[in-house]
Write a protein that holds these residues in place. Structure first.
Motif, PDB file in Angstrom:
ATOM      1  N   ILE A 231       3.865   2.088   2.454  1.00  0.00           N
ATOM      2  CA  ILE A 231       4.899   3.060   2.087  1.00  0.00           C
ATOM      3  C   ILE A 231       4.244   4.431   1.984  1.00  0.00           C
ATOM      4  N   LEU A 232       4.650   5.333   2.865  1.00  0.00           N
ATOM      5  CA  LEU A 232       4.158   6.705   2.857  1.00  0.00           C
ATOM      6  C   LEU A 232       5.143   7.557   2.054  1.00  0.00           C
ATOM      7  N   ILE A 233       4.620   8.359   1.160  1.00  0.00           N
ATOM      8  CA  ILE A 233       5.480   9.145   0.273  1.00  0.00           C
ATOM      9  C   ILE A 233       5.621  10.561   0.817  1.00  0.00           C
TER      10      ILE A 233
ATOM     11  N   LEU B  92      -1.736  -1.105  -4.052  1.00  0.00           N
ATOM     12  CA  LEU B  92      -2.817  -0.200  -3.660  1.00  0.00           C
ATOM     13  C   LEU B  92      -2.237   1.203  -3.515  1.00  0.00           C
ATOM     14  N   VAL B  93      -2.908   2.190  -4.108  1.00  0.00           N
ATOM     15  CA  VAL B  93      -2.524   3.591  -3.953  1.00  0.00           C
ATOM     16  C   VAL B  93      -3.705   4.351  -3.373  1.00  0.00           C
TER      17      VAL B  93
ATOM     18  N   TRP C  73       0.840  -1.197   0.000  1.00  0.00           N
ATOM     19  CA  TRP C  73       0.000   0.000   0.000  1.00  0.00           C
ATOM     20  C   TRP C  73       0.880   1.253   0.000  1.00  0.00           C
ATOM     21  N   PHE C  74       0.713   2.082  -1.039  1.00  0.00           N
ATOM     22  CA  PHE C  74       1.383   3.372  -1.139  1.00  0.00           C
ATOM     23  C   PHE C  74       0.366   4.468  -0.829  1.00  0.00           C
ATOM     24  N   HIS C  75       0.764   5.422  -0.007  1.00  0.00           N
ATOM     25  CA  HIS C  75      -0.114   6.573   0.230  1.00  0.00           C
ATOM     26  C   HIS C  75       0.588   7.865  -0.181  1.00  0.00           C
TER      27      HIS C  75
END
Length: 412
Positions: free
Chosen positions: A126-128, A81-82, A52-54
């Protein structure tokens, strides 16, 4: 403190609901989250392996896209997942082919995040860059779900590092690993007893390199340029446009100008063109025109800027005269174009670094603005040096994606 934070989230929801009555972006914010859980439940198989990327918005998504693409390539058994917080990211990338699922992020209440994690059940989050939602971080830690932050930047004036921000700092300490852009962020975290940190650089350097490699040629710009010294002004706002209008009207040099306004409302574009005394044309009107006969081309369309910069001899990037924030300086620099911009870029580290690298100049006022253009036009050797420095600046800062992927190969 987490209780007070959660109360604040409910107040935010209340006020955004009121704003949605008359604000389109707020309407999208509310509408996009309607039936969110049921939609996600229908699409996502909880037994799938999932990363999961946010991203807060579009810019952060583009920043993380090199990692998303590499995860897709290197971990083909995992679904991607985004999520987005902002409509400006979701609405533009909801059909992006690099993600298996794209949704809005639920509002950060304990019940929402429990329900969300029950549905998506990620193997890795993974938080961007930023977007630290504290109920989410609490739930992730409670469930022992590994969480990373990539391309992170921290400043000493942020609330995490204030006496009243201890609960937020403690939430950061639950994150498994940080990949930070600069040494200042590295030392700041370590000074606050967060040692799971790697100095990786910024994935935007990798992303912008990918973008320019796929940029399409624009034959109409070749005709317009006609082997003439050309200034491209990207993502311009009012004050920068006022400077360009004055310079275009007053200069005695034979130059070409490509103006790419950030806002392309018809009335605004018409007024801009009306103020220019030299021969100008809109992109929407170029059919069957001999573009070599025009001095100014105004791009009244979106999606062109990356492909416009190659035709520049020097590039101006807007946003640094007002409160909007400076726009992307990396794209023109990647092409080896000297860049100049206004003075308001305090929070933009690459804008500072590119000046230090002598690949960019800052125009504090109109006199600076005029002198910078005249200097580059009249000094081919100085132009060559700044061009080389700009391109080298990009090349030296690439590689953040590789560092993140090296970590993931070991831990996923």
């Amino acid at each position: 403190m987490r209780f007070l934070y959660t109360i604040g989230i409910y107040f935010y929801r209340f006020f955004i609901g009121i704003a949605s009555l008359f604000n389109k972006k707020a309407q999208l914010f509310i509408k996009g989250r309607q039936d969110l859980f049921s939609k996600a439940q229908k699409q996502i198989n909880p037994d799938d392996q999932l990363i999961w990327f946010h991203a807060a918005s579009l810019g952060e998504f583009e920043q993380g896209k090199p990692i998303i693409e590499q995860c897709k390539k290197n971990f083909p058994t995992y679904k991607i997942l985004v999520t987005f917080f902002s409509p400006s990211g979701y609405e533009l990338r909801k059909n992006d082919e690099t993600a298996d699922y794209v949704f809005y992020l639920p509002l950060d209440t304990p019940s929402n995040m429990k329900k969300w994690l029950d549905i998506v059940n990620p193997n890795l989050v993974i938080l961007i860059k930023y977007e630290f939602w504290f109920n989410l971080l609490h739930m992730l830690h409670k469930r022992s779900i590994p969480t990373l932050v990539v391309s992170a930047v921290f400043r000493s004036d942020q609330s995490f590092f204030k006496p009243y921000g201890s609960f937020m700092l403690n939430a950061l300490k639950t994150i498994q690993h940080f990949f930070v852009q600069d040494e200042r962020s590295l030392h700041l975290l370590k000074n606050h007893h967060i040692h799971q940190v790697t100095l990786s650089g910024d994935t935007r350097f990798d992303r912008v390199t990918e973008l320019v490699q796929t940029a399409k040629p624009l034959p109409f710009l070749e005709k317009f340029k006609n082997n003439t010294f050309t200034i491209v002004a990207g993502s311009t706002w009012s004050k920068g446009e006022d400077f360009f209008v004055r310079y275009i009207n007053e200069t005695k040099y034979t130059l070409k100008f490509v103006l790419v306004p950030h806002e392309i409302h018809a009335t605004k574009i018409q007024q801009l063109q009306k103020n220019i005394q030299k021969k100008s044309i809109l992109y929407s009107e170029i059919n069957n025109q001999d573009l070599a006969n025009y001095d100014v081309l105004i791009i009244d369309a979106v999606g062109f800027l990356t492909s416009v910069y190659p035709y520049a001899d020097i590039a101006y990037v807007g946003g640094a005269y007002g409160s909007t924030g400076i726009h992307n300086i990396l794209e023109p620099a990647t092409y080896g174009k000297p860049v100049f911009y206004g003075p308001r870029f305090k929070k933009n580290q690459e804008a500072k670094d590119l000046i230090t690298a002598k690949g960019a100049k800052v125009a504090h006022n109109y006199e600076d603005f005029e002198n910078i253009i005249n200097l580059f036009y009249g000094d081919p050797e100085g132009l060559r040096i700044y061009s080389h420095n700009a391109q080298q600046f990009i090349q030296k800062n690439r590689g953040a994606t590789e560092k993140v992927m090296h970590y993931l190969q070991k831990h996923l």
